[in-house]
Design an enzyme around this catalytic site. Sequence first.
Site, PDB file in Angstrom:
ATOM      1  N   ARG A  80       0.831  -1.328   0.078  1.00 20.46           N
ATOM      2  CA  ARG A  80      -0.054   0.058   0.025  1.00 20.46           C
ATOM      3  C   ARG A  80       0.877   1.530   0.048  1.00 20.46           C
ATOM      4  O   ARG A  80       0.530   2.181  -0.300  1.00 20.46           O
ATOM      5  CB  ARG A  80      -0.978   0.011   1.143  1.00 20.46           C
ATOM      6  CG  ARG A  80      -2.118   1.281   1.021  1.00 20.46           C
ATOM      7  CD  ARG A  80      -3.182   0.938   2.076  1.00 20.46           C
ATOM      8  NE  ARG A  80      -2.871   0.177   3.423  1.00 20.46           N
ATOM      9  CZ  ARG A  80      -2.307   0.759   4.377  1.00 20.46           C
ATOM     10  NH1 ARG A  80      -2.134   1.892   4.502  1.00 20.46           N
ATOM     11  NH2 ARG A  80      -2.215  -0.163   5.426  1.00 20.46           N
TER      12      ARG A  80
ATOM     13  N   TYR B  65     -15.791  15.627 -16.098  1.00 26.08           N
ATOM     14  CA  TYR B  65     -16.155  14.296 -16.070  1.00 26.08           C
ATOM     15  C   TYR B  65     -17.125  14.291 -15.268  1.00 26.08           C
ATOM     16  O   TYR B  65     -17.085  14.952 -14.082  1.00 26.08           O
ATOM     17  CB  TYR B  65     -14.927  13.598 -15.903  1.00 26.08           C
ATOM     18  CG  TYR B  65     -15.193  11.998 -15.835  1.00 26.08           C
ATOM     19  CD1 TYR B  65     -15.332  11.259 -16.977  1.00 26.08           C
ATOM     20  CD2 TYR B  65     -14.977  11.411 -14.432  1.00 26.08           C
ATOM     21  CE1 TYR B  65     -15.520   9.750 -16.799  1.00 26.08           C
ATOM     22  CE2 TYR B  65     -15.281   9.853 -14.358  1.00 26.08           C
ATOM     23  CZ  TYR B  65     -15.580   9.266 -15.630  1.00 26.08           C
ATOM     24  OH  TYR B  65     -15.940   7.926 -15.447  1.00 26.08           O
TER      25      TYR B  65
ATOM     26  N   ASP C  11      -6.620  17.878 -15.026  1.00 25.65           N
ATOM     27  CA  ASP C  11      -6.895  16.328 -15.591  1.00 25.65           C
ATOM     28  C   ASP C  11      -6.654  16.393 -17.153  1.00 25.65           C
ATOM     29  O   ASP C  11      -7.291  16.881 -17.918  1.00 25.65           O
ATOM     30  CB  ASP C  11      -8.480  16.086 -15.087  1.00 25.65           C
ATOM     31  CG  ASP C  11      -9.011  14.751 -15.770  1.00 25.65           C
ATOM     32  OD1 ASP C  11      -8.130  14.048 -16.656  1.00 25.65           O
ATOM     33  OD2 ASP C  11      -9.957  14.155 -15.221  1.00 25.65           O
TER      34      ASP C  11
ATOM     35  N   LYS D 289      -7.296   5.281 -19.598  1.00 25.73           N
ATOM     36  CA  LYS D 289      -7.783   5.498 -20.813  1.00 25.73           C
ATOM     37  C   LYS D 289      -6.620   5.394 -22.019  1.00 25.73           C
ATOM     38  O   LYS D 289      -6.181   4.396 -21.793  1.00 25.73           O
ATOM     39  CB  LYS D 289      -8.466   7.020 -20.825  1.00 25.73           C
ATOM     40  CG  LYS D 289      -9.462   7.057 -19.731  1.00 25.73           C
ATOM     41  CD  LYS D 289     -10.855   6.351 -20.126  1.00 25.73           C
ATOM     42  CE  LYS D 289     -11.689   6.237 -18.594  1.00 25.73           C
ATOM     43  NZ  LYS D 289     -12.170   7.628 -18.136  1.00 25.73           N
TER      44      LYS D 289
HETATM   45  C1  PLP Z   1     -12.452   8.129 -16.806  1.00 23.86           C
HETATM   46  C2  PLP Z   1     -12.168   9.409 -16.564  1.00 23.86           C
HETATM   47  C3  PLP Z   1     -12.150   9.827 -15.046  1.00 23.86           C
HETATM   48  C4  PLP Z   1     -12.147   8.680 -14.118  1.00 23.86           C
HETATM   49  O1  PLP Z   1     -11.392   7.651 -14.302  1.00 23.86           O
HETATM   50  P1  PLP Z   1     -11.354   6.311 -13.546  1.00 23.86           P
HETATM   51  O2  PLP Z   1      -9.955   5.651 -13.933  1.00 23.86           O
HETATM   52  O3  PLP Z   1     -12.628   5.667 -14.296  1.00 23.86           O
HETATM   53  O4  PLP Z   1     -11.639   6.258 -12.167  1.00 23.86           O
HETATM   54  C5  PLP Z   1     -11.583  11.122 -14.533  1.00 23.86           C
HETATM   55  N1  PLP Z   1     -11.507  12.057 -15.744  1.00 23.86           N
HETATM   56  C6  PLP Z   1     -11.676  11.995 -16.976  1.00 23.86           C
HETATM   57  C7  PLP Z   1     -11.552  13.049 -18.034  1.00 23.86           C
HETATM   58  C8  PLP Z   1     -12.162  10.501 -17.242  1.00 23.86           C
HETATM   59  O5  PLP Z   1     -12.182  10.407 -18.744  1.00 23.86           O
END
Ligand code: PLP
Length: 371
Positions: free
Chosen positions: A50, A103, A176, A201
């Site tokens: 962890r 998001y 982000d 992603k």
């Molecule tokens: C998918 C996504 C998230 C969240 O990510 P997870 O891996 O599903 O928790 C946050 N920000 C954006 C822009 C995303 O496309």
Amino acid sequence: MNRPAKSAGYVARTRPVVPPIYQSATFYLDDIAYKDIQGNGGLSEHWYSRFANPTVDAAAAEIAELEGAEAALMTASGMAAIATTLMTLLQGGRRVVSARQVYGDTRDLLVRDLPALGFDVTMVDAADLSEWRSAIAAAPTTIVYAETLSNPQLELTDLAAVAELAHQAGAKMVVDNTFATPYTVNPLRLGADIVVHSATKFLSGHSDVIAGAVVADRETVTEIQRRVITFGGCLDAHAAFLVWRGLQTFDVRMERAQATARALADRLRGNAEVVSVRYPGNGAMVAFTVRGGNDRALAVMRRLTVASEATSLGGVETLVSTPFNSSHFSLSAEELAAARIDAGMLRFSCGIENAEALIADVEQALATTSR
Ligand SMILES: *Cc1c(COP(=O)(O)O)cnc(C)c1O
């Protein structure tokens, strides 16, 4: 029971080209580990997964390099990266100014969970610098939050200008970078303090793992690492291995997917069934709005055979969704309008299929659903 020798000797002549999956919750303690635990909170040595795990560290190092950053850490998901980062920074204040176009689950965190915990959140239009300016000036601000490319409208925020406003107010800017990816932009170079990612992603790229990352200077990453330890959102070694492996083809995948996205956007601009096309000029995401509203968009989506109807993005397969009933289902009609999610909008995450086959597929779906 036979266990590997306690000394590292049994691996000394083993030099794997690919990082091994250290599927071990715990590691032998020794004097060096005890010293790190006592002197440094156990943040540097591998003694419990962890805190740190070598496979997880391997993925983090690759992402730090891609973002041109001093350090990075991995989390169990993109949302873990975002929530842990915001909760860490909010120990030094209580107000967030965020883009409205974010998001869907980030939005829930900002408008539902943070206010329930007593924090103030103000939302502004991502592309409107004067709104950013007045909101940041209105009250002491701790965090300024934006996405490089808003989801799903693919609108750009002037990151350098907003970062400057944040810094003048003594706030930290968190960006982000999931949609734009380090293939197209490094927000830290534009003035952002912390970059967060859904590594689920484009970074991992194969729709086979949920993971997140936080990228910043070493001191900031260490502060956030302390909350990964206490909040518990660490990444598992197996998942980290998949992220690491996906990252080995990141540039090649992005080059191909971007070329496809460009070609798709160009062709859709000339299609009479399409009202508007949103493509920011680079990256692999394309959003477009069809004539006939959401019903038509759903009909078009159902006719596709190359692209897959699924949420998420950034995989080798093209994924298509209609934001109103998936990523942004929780928004009311007024909120959808305010976020500029038009009726009839489809969101494409281009994969690495043959571009002509993908475009022909979209064109046939548009043609066979026109009245
Ligand atoms: C998918 C996504 C998230 C969240 O990510 P997870 O891996 O599903 O928790 C946050 N920000 C954006 C822009 C995303 O496309």
